[in-house]
Design a protein around this motif. Structure first.
Motif, PDB file in Angstrom:
ATOM      1  N   SER A  45     -18.163  18.449  12.117  1.00 48.93           N
ATOM      2  CA  SER A  45     -18.969  18.104  10.938  1.00 48.93           C
ATOM      3  C   SER A  45     -18.500  16.792  10.327  1.00 48.93           C
ATOM      4  CB  SER A  45     -18.889  19.216   9.897  1.00 48.93           C
ATOM      5  OG  SER A  45     -17.604  19.276   9.326  1.00 48.93           O
ATOM      6  N   VAL A  46     -19.440  16.125   9.660  1.00 52.30           N
ATOM      7  CA  VAL A  46     -19.093  14.886   8.952  1.00 52.30           C
ATOM      8  C   VAL A  46     -18.039  15.160   7.893  1.00 52.30           C
ATOM      9  CG1 VAL A  46     -19.988  13.052   7.460  1.00 52.30           C
ATOM     10  CG2 VAL A  46     -21.347  13.853   9.406  1.00 52.30           C
ATOM     11  N   ASP A  47     -18.140  16.315   7.235  1.00 49.64           N
ATOM     12  CA  ASP A  47     -17.152  16.654   6.212  1.00 49.64           C
ATOM     13  C   ASP A  47     -15.752  16.745   6.811  1.00 49.64           C
ATOM     14  OD1 ASP A  47     -19.056  16.715   4.235  1.00 49.64           O
ATOM     15  OD2 ASP A  47     -19.368  18.877   4.341  1.00 49.64           O
ATOM     16  N   SER A  48     -15.635  17.321   8.015  1.00 46.13           N
ATOM     17  CA  SER A  48     -14.329  17.413   8.675  1.00 46.13           C
ATOM     18  C   SER A  48     -13.799  16.028   9.004  1.00 46.13           C
ATOM     19  CB  SER A  48     -14.441  18.255   9.953  1.00 46.13           C
ATOM     20  OG  SER A  48     -14.794  19.580   9.667  1.00 46.13           O
ATOM     21  N   LEU A  49     -14.681  15.132   9.454  1.00 51.56           N
ATOM     22  CA  LEU A  49     -14.260  13.772   9.784  1.00 51.56           C
ATOM     23  C   LEU A  49     -13.821  13.023   8.528  1.00 51.56           C
ATOM     24  CD1 LEU A  49     -17.063  12.877  12.368  1.00 51.56           C
ATOM     25  CD2 LEU A  49     -14.689  13.436  12.870  1.00 51.56           C
ATOM     26  N   VAL A  50     -14.579  13.181   7.450  1.00 52.69           N
ATOM     27  CA  VAL A  50     -14.214  12.537   6.180  1.00 52.69           C
ATOM     28  C   VAL A  50     -12.843  13.031   5.718  1.00 52.69           C
ATOM     29  CG1 VAL A  50     -14.790  12.407   3.726  1.00 52.69           C
ATOM     30  CG2 VAL A  50     -16.575  12.079   5.442  1.00 52.69           C
ATOM     31  N   VAL A  86     -22.319   9.027  24.867  1.00 54.08           N
ATOM     32  CA  VAL A  86     -21.052   9.750  24.921  1.00 54.08           C
ATOM     33  C   VAL A  86     -20.878  10.565  23.645  1.00 54.08           C
ATOM     34  CG1 VAL A  86     -18.547   9.539  25.148  1.00 54.08           C
ATOM     35  CG2 VAL A  86     -20.048   7.953  26.380  1.00 54.08           C
ATOM     36  N   ILE A  87     -21.290   9.972  22.524  1.00 54.84           N
ATOM     37  CA  ILE A  87     -21.240  10.665  21.229  1.00 54.84           C
ATOM     38  C   ILE A  87     -22.673  10.818  20.726  1.00 54.84           C
ATOM     39  CG2 ILE A  87     -20.397  10.599  18.858  1.00 54.84           C
ATOM     40  CD1 ILE A  87     -18.147   8.769  19.811  1.00 54.84           C
ATOM     41  N   ILE A  88     -23.082  12.045  20.480  1.00 54.72           N
ATOM     42  CA  ILE A  88     -24.433  12.280  19.976  1.00 54.72           C
ATOM     43  C   ILE A  88     -24.360  12.844  18.558  1.00 54.72           C
ATOM     44  CG2 ILE A  88     -25.345  12.695  22.288  1.00 54.72           C
ATOM     45  CD1 ILE A  88     -25.460  15.702  21.527  1.00 54.72           C
ATOM     46  N   THR A  89     -25.437  12.624  17.815  1.00 53.53           N
ATOM     47  CA  THR A  89     -25.559  13.210  16.484  1.00 53.53           C
ATOM     48  C   THR A  89     -26.103  14.628  16.618  1.00 53.53           C
ATOM     49  OG1 THR A  89     -26.011  11.036  15.536  1.00 53.53           O
ATOM     50  CG2 THR A  89     -26.604  12.961  14.209  1.00 53.53           C
ATOM     51  N   SER A  90     -25.411  15.568  16.021  1.00 51.02           N
ATOM     52  CA  SER A  90     -25.829  16.972  16.076  1.00 51.02           C
ATOM     53  C   SER A  90     -25.417  17.624  14.761  1.00 51.02           C
ATOM     54  CB  SER A  90     -25.161  17.682  17.265  1.00 51.02           C
ATOM     55  OG  SER A  90     -25.576  19.023  17.347  1.00 51.02           O
ATOM     56  N   LEU A  97     -19.800  14.321  24.291  1.00 47.11           N
ATOM     57  CA  LEU A  97     -20.233  14.951  25.541  1.00 47.11           C
ATOM     58  C   LEU A  97     -19.200  14.647  26.610  1.00 47.11           C
ATOM     59  CD1 LEU A  97     -24.035  14.029  25.417  1.00 47.11           C
ATOM     60  CD2 LEU A  97     -22.902  16.102  24.593  1.00 47.11           C
ATOM     61  N   ALA A  98     -18.361  15.650  26.913  1.00 47.85           N
ATOM     62  CA  ALA A  98     -17.190  15.405  27.748  1.00 47.85           C
ATOM     63  C   ALA A  98     -17.383  15.798  29.205  1.00 47.85           C
ATOM     64  CB  ALA A  98     -16.001  16.179  27.174  1.00 47.85           C
ATOM     65  N   ASP A  99     -18.493  16.427  29.559  1.00 47.71           N
ATOM     66  CA  ASP A  99     -18.626  16.980  30.910  1.00 47.71           C
ATOM     67  C   ASP A  99     -18.510  15.921  32.003  1.00 47.71           C
ATOM     68  OD1 ASP A  99     -18.892  19.430  29.806  1.00 47.71           O
ATOM     69  OD2 ASP A  99     -21.065  19.558  30.020  1.00 47.71           O
ATOM     70  N   ASP A 100     -19.013  14.718  31.762  1.00 42.56           N
ATOM     71  CA  ASP A 100     -19.002  13.677  32.791  1.00 42.56           C
ATOM     72  C   ASP A 100     -17.809  12.737  32.662  1.00 42.56           C
ATOM     73  OD1 ASP A 100     -21.404  14.509  34.034  1.00 42.56           O
ATOM     74  OD2 ASP A 100     -22.528  13.631  32.369  1.00 42.56           O
ATOM     75  N   HIS A 101     -16.868  13.084  31.800  1.00 45.70           N
ATOM     76  CA  HIS A 101     -15.694  12.235  31.601  1.00 45.70           C
ATOM     77  C   HIS A 101     -14.444  13.095  31.718  1.00 45.70           C
ATOM     78  CE1 HIS A 101     -18.496   9.156  30.219  1.00 45.70           C
ATOM     79  NE2 HIS A 101     -19.062  10.101  29.472  1.00 45.70           N
ATOM     80  N   GLU A 102     -13.303  12.458  31.678  1.00 47.50           N
ATOM     81  CA  GLU A 102     -12.037  13.175  31.819  1.00 47.50           C
ATOM     82  C   GLU A 102     -11.225  13.033  30.548  1.00 47.50           C
ATOM     83  OE1 GLU A 102      -8.066  12.269  34.194  1.00 47.50           O
ATOM     84  OE2 GLU A 102      -9.624  13.026  35.556  1.00 47.50           O
ATOM     85  N   ILE A 103     -10.725  14.169  30.044  1.00 47.10           N
ATOM     86  CA  ILE A 103      -9.816  14.199  28.902  1.00 47.10           C
ATOM     87  C   ILE A 103      -8.522  14.825  29.384  1.00 47.10           C
ATOM     88  CG2 ILE A 103      -9.444  15.050  26.563  1.00 47.10           C
ATOM     89  CD1 ILE A 103     -12.460  15.236  26.228  1.00 47.10           C
ATOM     90  N   ASP A 104      -7.412  14.091  29.260  1.00 48.28           N
ATOM     91  CA  ASP A 104      -6.170  14.571  29.848  1.00 48.28           C
ATOM     92  C   ASP A 104      -5.711  15.901  29.250  1.00 48.28           C
ATOM     93  OD1 ASP A 104      -5.469  13.556  27.392  1.00 48.28           O
ATOM     94  OD2 ASP A 104      -3.826  12.297  28.118  1.00 48.28           O
ATOM     95  N   GLY A 425     -17.490  24.180  12.517  1.00 52.86           N
ATOM     96  CA  GLY A 425     -17.494  22.824  13.047  1.00 52.86           C
ATOM     97  C   GLY A 425     -16.837  22.709  14.400  1.00 52.86           C
ATOM     98  N   GLU A 426     -15.566  23.132  14.496  1.00 51.73           N
ATOM     99  CA  GLU A 426     -14.807  22.935  15.722  1.00 51.73           C
ATOM    100  C   GLU A 426     -15.182  23.930  16.810  1.00 51.73           C
ATOM    101  OE1 GLU A 426     -10.617  22.767  14.991  1.00 51.73           O
ATOM    102  OE2 GLU A 426     -10.869  21.677  13.116  1.00 51.73           O
ATOM    103  N   HIS A 427     -15.592  25.124  16.432  1.00 49.83           N
ATOM    104  CA  HIS A 427     -15.853  26.165  17.432  1.00 49.83           C
ATOM    105  C   HIS A 427     -17.321  26.566  17.514  1.00 49.83           C
ATOM    106  CE1 HIS A 427     -11.597  27.013  18.368  1.00 49.83           C
ATOM    107  NE2 HIS A 427     -11.406  26.611  17.139  1.00 49.83           N
ATOM    108  N   CYS A 428     -18.169  25.837  16.800  1.00 53.83           N
ATOM    109  CA  CYS A 428     -19.623  26.072  16.870  1.00 53.83           C
ATOM    110  C   CYS A 428     -19.971  27.541  16.680  1.00 53.83           C
ATOM    111  CB  CYS A 428     -20.182  25.566  18.201  1.00 53.83           C
ATOM    112  SG  CYS A 428     -19.980  23.810  18.438  1.00 53.83           S
ATOM    113  N   ALA A 429     -19.287  28.187  15.755  1.00 56.55           N
ATOM    114  CA  ALA A 429     -19.537  29.604  15.534  1.00 56.55           C
ATOM    115  C   ALA A 429     -20.940  29.830  14.976  1.00 56.55           C
ATOM    116  CB  ALA A 429     -18.500  30.187  14.571  1.00 56.55           C
ATOM    117  N   LEU A 430     -21.544  30.921  15.404  1.00 54.79           N
ATOM    118  CA  LEU A 430     -22.812  31.361  14.834  1.00 54.79           C
ATOM    119  C   LEU A 430     -22.521  31.926  13.444  1.00 54.79           C
ATOM    120  CD1 LEU A 430     -25.835  32.264  15.172  1.00 54.79           C
ATOM    121  CD2 LEU A 430     -24.930  34.401  16.075  1.00 54.79           C
TER     122      LEU A 430
END
Length: 724
Positions: A45-50, A86-90, A97-104, A425-430
C-alpha cells in the motif's frame, strides 16, 4: 519481455541487467524498491511506503512523492531495456511483478527448501551442496544502506534465516564426516552468536568427534555460565542432553560408515484443533461464500476477519472451518492469541509455534529454543501440505507473522478487531468486515427462546435493543433458557432500561461489557476521554466537530482521535461525502461509552461537554440562517462547515431534534430554545408556514434556570413538526 533483471538484496541493494548495474538514485527510491522487493508479487500500500520512507512523520506531499519515486524506477527500468511493466499500480498501492526476474532473497529461500527436501529423502550430500549454494548468494548485510524500521525488521528476518541455514548446513556436513574442517568456523560463529544453542551443539559434536572431548565439555560449560549469568536459566534440553551423552561417551555420538540419519518424528494423528462452534449461528451467507474462494487459489491464502467486539468473528471462522475441514487433509490448527483477553496476557507466537510443532509430532527435545528457528521448522513442516490455520483474536501483525506458512496450499484465517495493515498490504489478505445482523436474522438467532410465547413483537424489540450484535443476542437467548419462568416481554423491560442494559447483557461479569472493556483498555487516554464524552450525547450520528466540542479541542485533533476509535471498531462511519464524514455509535457501544463517562468524568465535566456540543449546534444553525460566522471553540469556520444551509439542515435534522430533546431533559432550556428557534426558522424556509411566536427570553443571566413551562411547551410544540 526484453531485459531480465537480477535484484540483489542479500547485501547492498543492487539491480543488474545483462551484467550491467541499473542505477537506482536517491534514498527514497531505494527504500520504495526495497519495500516492493520484500513483498514480490504482492501489493504494497501507498501508506506502507509512506511510513517506510518517512518513519511515521511524512510531509503533506508524501503520497505524491511516492508516486514520483515509482515513476523514476519505471523510467530506469525502461532505460535498461525492459519493455514490459515491472512495477504496476494495484489498489491500494503498487506491486512488483517478479515472475520473470530474479530476486536473490527469493532464490535463497527456494534453494533452502529444496535442500531440506533432499535431506528428508536421505540425500545428505545433495542437501549439503544445496545449502552451500544458497548461502553463497549472500554478499553482506541485507539491504545495506537502506534504512527504516520496516526494512530493518525484514532484514533481521532474513539474517535469522541465513543463520538457521548455516546451522543446518553445518549439521549436514557433520553427517558427512567433515567435523575437523568445521571446528574453526564454528568456533568463530559461537563467539559471534554465543546464545545460539544449535551452533554450540554443532561445535561440541565436531570437537568430540575430533577427539577433543575436554574442549567439547568446556564449550558447554562456557555457554551454561553465560546463560545463567545473563538470563538466570539453564541451556535447553537438547544441549543438556548432548552434554550428558558426551560425559557418558554415548556410542550414538560416534560417526560410523553407513550411519543412518536420525529418523523423522513419529507420525501422529492429523491435528484437528478447531474448537466446537457455538450452538447459535445464523446469517453470514455472503461471508461464507467469500471464504469459499480461498479454496480455489494456488499457494498460501490468508483471510482477515475483522469487526467490532461481539460481532461473531470467531464463530464465523469456526463454522466455515468445520464445514470445509475435509478439504484440508493435513489437518486444522487453532490458537487463541488472546489479543483482547482482559484475564491473561496476549499469547506469544513462539508458544503458539511450539503447540503447532507438537501437533505434528515434534518432540519437546526437538523444538528449537530460538523463535526464528521454530518458525522456520514450522514452515518446513507445512511445506507441500494443505492445512487450515486459524489464528483467533490477534492484536498485532507481530503475533501473526511467525505463524504464517511460507508455501503449500495452506489457508490461514486471522480474526481481530484492530486494523492489521501488513496483512492486507504485504500478504494480500482477503478482508471480511462483519456488520450487525439484520432484524430478521437477530430474531432467528434468538431461536426457540423467541418463539416459545409466539411474541414476535417482543422478539423484534429485543433484537433492536441488542443492535444485531450476536454476542448480546446469544446472552439474551441463554438467559431466557436459564430462566424458563421469565417471559420474553419481561426481559425486554429489563433491557429497555438504559442504565442497567449492560448489566442484563453481561451476566457473571462476562458478556458485552467485558468484551467492550477489552477494546477500551487499549485506547490512549485522550481517545478514551473522547469515547466517553461522545457517549453522553443521545443523537443518531454526528460530525467530527462534535468531537472537538465535547473534548474542547481543535478539529484536527478530534478527527484524528475519532479515526482511532473507528480503527478500534468502537465507532462506526455512518456516511462520508466530500470529506464530511459522519460517525455513529452502535447502541450498546454508546451505553458502554456513557457508562465510562459516568465512572470517570465528573457530573460538572459531563454537563459542560454536552453544553459545548449544544452551543455549537446553535452557532451552526444560526449561521445557516444568516450566513454570518459565529465564534466557537476549535477554530471552526461555521460558514465553511455549514456550506449549503438546506443540505446542512437536512443532514443534521435528526441529530438536532435529538439534541433539543436531550437539552430539555438535562434542564438546559436556553440552548434548547435557541436551537429549536433556529431549526424552526430553517424549516420555514423549506416549506412556508405560519411561525408560532417565539416566547420572550429574559436576561442571559437567567438562562441557567430556564425551566418555565411556557418555553418548554413552545419547544415541544415545534418538535413534532421538526421530527416529521
Amino acid at each position: 519481455m526484453g531485459t531480465r533483471f537480477a535484484f540483489s538484496m542479500l547485501g547492498p541493494l543492487e539491480v543488474r541487467a545483462g551484467g550491467m548495474v541499473v542505477p537506482v538514485s536517491g534514498q527514497r527510491q531505494r527504500t520504495v524498491l526495497a519495500m516492493l522487493l520484500l513483498a514480490p508479487g504482492r501489493v504494497v500500500s501507498v501508506d506502507s511506503l509512506v511510513n517506510a520512507v518517512w518513519e511515521g512523520a511524512p510531509p503533506a506531499t508524501g503520497r505524491t512523492q511516492i508516486a514520483i519515486c515509482v515513476a523514476g524506477l519505471r523510467k530506469a527500468f525502461r532505460a535498461a531495456g525492459c519493455t514490459d511493466d515491472v512495477i504496476i499500480t494495484s489498489s491500494p498501492g503498487y506491486k512488483l511483478l517478479a515472475d520473470d526476474h530474479e530476486i536473490d532473497a527469493v532464490r535463497f529461500e527456494q534453494e533452502c527448501a529444496a535442500a531440506e527436501q533432499a535431506a528428508r529423502q536421505g540425500l545428505v550430500e545433495r542437501a549439503a551442496d544445496g545449502m552451500r549454494e544458497a548461502l553463497a548468494l549472500w554478499r553482506g548485510q541485507v539491504l545495506a544502506g537502506v534504512s527504516g524500521r520496516v526494512v530493518e525488521s525484514e532484514a533481521a528476518r532474513l539474517e535469522e534465516l541465513r543463520l538457521s541455514a548455516y546451522e543446518r548446513h553445518t549439521s549436514l556436513r557433520l553427517e558427512l564426516g567433515q567435523h575437523r574442517e568445521l571446528i574453526g568456523e564454528l568456533t568463530a560463529l559461537v563467539h559471534d552468536y554465543p546464545l545460539r544453542e544449535q551452533a554450540r551443539a554443532c561445535l561440541m559434536l565436531a570437537q568430540y568427534r575430533s577427539g577433543r572431548r575436554a574442549e567439547a565439555l568446556e564449550t558447554f560449560r562456557a555457554g551454561r555460565r553465560q546463560f545463567i549469568e545473563e538470563f538466570g536459566m539453564e541451556p535447553g534440553p537438547a544441549l543438556q542432553g548432548l552434554h550428558r551423552a558426551i560425559l557418558n561417551d554415548d556410542a550414538d555420538l560416534a560417526l560410523t560408515e553407513g550411519t543412518p540419519r536420525q529418523p523423522e518424528p513419529a507420525a501422529r494423528a492429523v491435528p484437528a484443533q478447531l474448537p466446537t462452534a457455538g450452538a447459535r449461528f445464523t446469517g453470514r451467507t455472503a461471508e461464507m461464500s467469500t471464504l469459499d474462494e480461498l479454496l480455489e487459489g494456488d499457494g498460501p491464502a490468508v483471510a482477515f476477519i475483522t469487526g467490532a467486539a461481539g460481532i461473531g468473528k470467531t464463530e464465523l471462522a469456526l463454522r466455515w472451518g468445520r464445514r470445509v475441514a475435509e478439504r484440508f487433509p493435513d489437518g486444522q490448527l487453532f490458537v487463541d492469541l488472546r489479543g483482547y483477553d482482559g484475564d491473561a496476557d496476549p499469547a506469544r507466537p513462539e508458544d503458539a509455534l511450539a503447540g503447532f510443532l507438537r501437533a505434528y509430532g515434534v518432540a519437546d527435545t526437538q523444538i528449537p529454543a530460538d523463535p526464528g528457528e521454530r518458525s522456520a521448522l514450522y514452515r518446513s513442516l507445512l511445506d507441500g501440505k494443505r492445512t487450515l490455520v486459524v489464528l483467533d483474536n490477534a492484536a498485532s501483525f507481530a503475533q501473526v507473522r511467525p505463524l504464517l506458512p511460507g508455501s503449500g496450499d495452506n489457508v490461514v484465517l486471522v480474526t481481530g478487531r484492530d486494523q492489521i495493515g501488513e496483512l492486507l498490504g504485504e500478504h494480500c489478505a482477503l478482508r471480511l468486515r462483519l456488520t450487525p445482523l439484520s432484524r430478521a436474522e437477530s430474531v432467528e438467532l434468538l431461536g426457540a427462546a423467541s418463539a416459545r410465547e409466539g411474541d414476535q413483537d417482543s422478539a423484534g424489540r429485543l433484537a433492536d435493543l441488542c443492535g444485531g450484535l450476536p454476542l448480546a443476542l446469544s446472552v439474551s437467548a441463554a438467559r431466557l433458557v436459564a430462566k424458563p419462568h421469565w417471559s420474553l416481554a419481561h426481559l425486554v423491560r429489563l433491557v429497555e432500561d438504559e442504565d442497567r442494559r449492560l448489566d442484563e447483557l453481561s451476566p457473571g461479569g462476562r458478556g458485552v461489557r467485558s468484551s467492550l472493556d477489552a477494546s477500551y483498555r487499549r485506547l490512549s487516554p485522550a481517545t478514551a476521554t473522547l469515547y466517553a464524552r461522545l457517549g453522553l450525547l443521545d443523537v443518531p450520528d454526528f460530525a467530527a466537530w462534535v468531537g472537538a466540542a465535547v473534548l474542547d479541542s481543535g478539529l484536527a485533533e478530534a478527527e484524528s482521535l475519532m479515526e482511532e476509535l473507528v480503527d478500534a471498531q468502537l465507532l462506526e462511519v455512518s456516511s462520508a461525502a466530500d470529506c464530511a464524514t459522519r460517525y455513529r455509535f452502535h447502541p450498546l457501544f454508546r451505553c458502554h461509552a456513557k457508562e465510562k463517562a459516568m465512572l470517570w468524568q465528573g457530573s460538572e465535566e459531563s454537563l459542560a461537554a454536552c453544553r459545548r456540543a449544544f452551543d455549537t449546534w446553535v452557532a451552526l444553525a444560526t449561521t445557516a440562517l444568516d450566513r454570518q460566522p459565529r465564534e466557537i471553540r476549535g477554530g471552526l469556520d461555521t460558514r465553511e462547515h455549514v456550506g449549503d444551509p438546506a443540505a446542512w439542515f437536512e443532514t443534521e435534522r435528526a441529530s438536532v431534534v435529538a439534541a433539543i430533546e436531550q437539552a430539555l431533559r438535562m434542564g438546559l432550556v436556553l440552548p434548547a430554545l435557541d436551537l429549536a428557534t433556529a431549526a424552526w426558522q430553517l424549516l420555514a424556509t423549506e416549506k412556508p408556514m405560519p411561525l408560532t411566536p417565539v416566547p420572550t427570553i429574559a436576561s442571559a443571566e437567567d438562562g441557567a434556570v430556564r425551566s418555565r413551562a411556557r418555553e418548554k411547551r413552545w419547544i415541544t410544540k415545534l418538535m413534532g413538526e421538526l421530527a416529521s
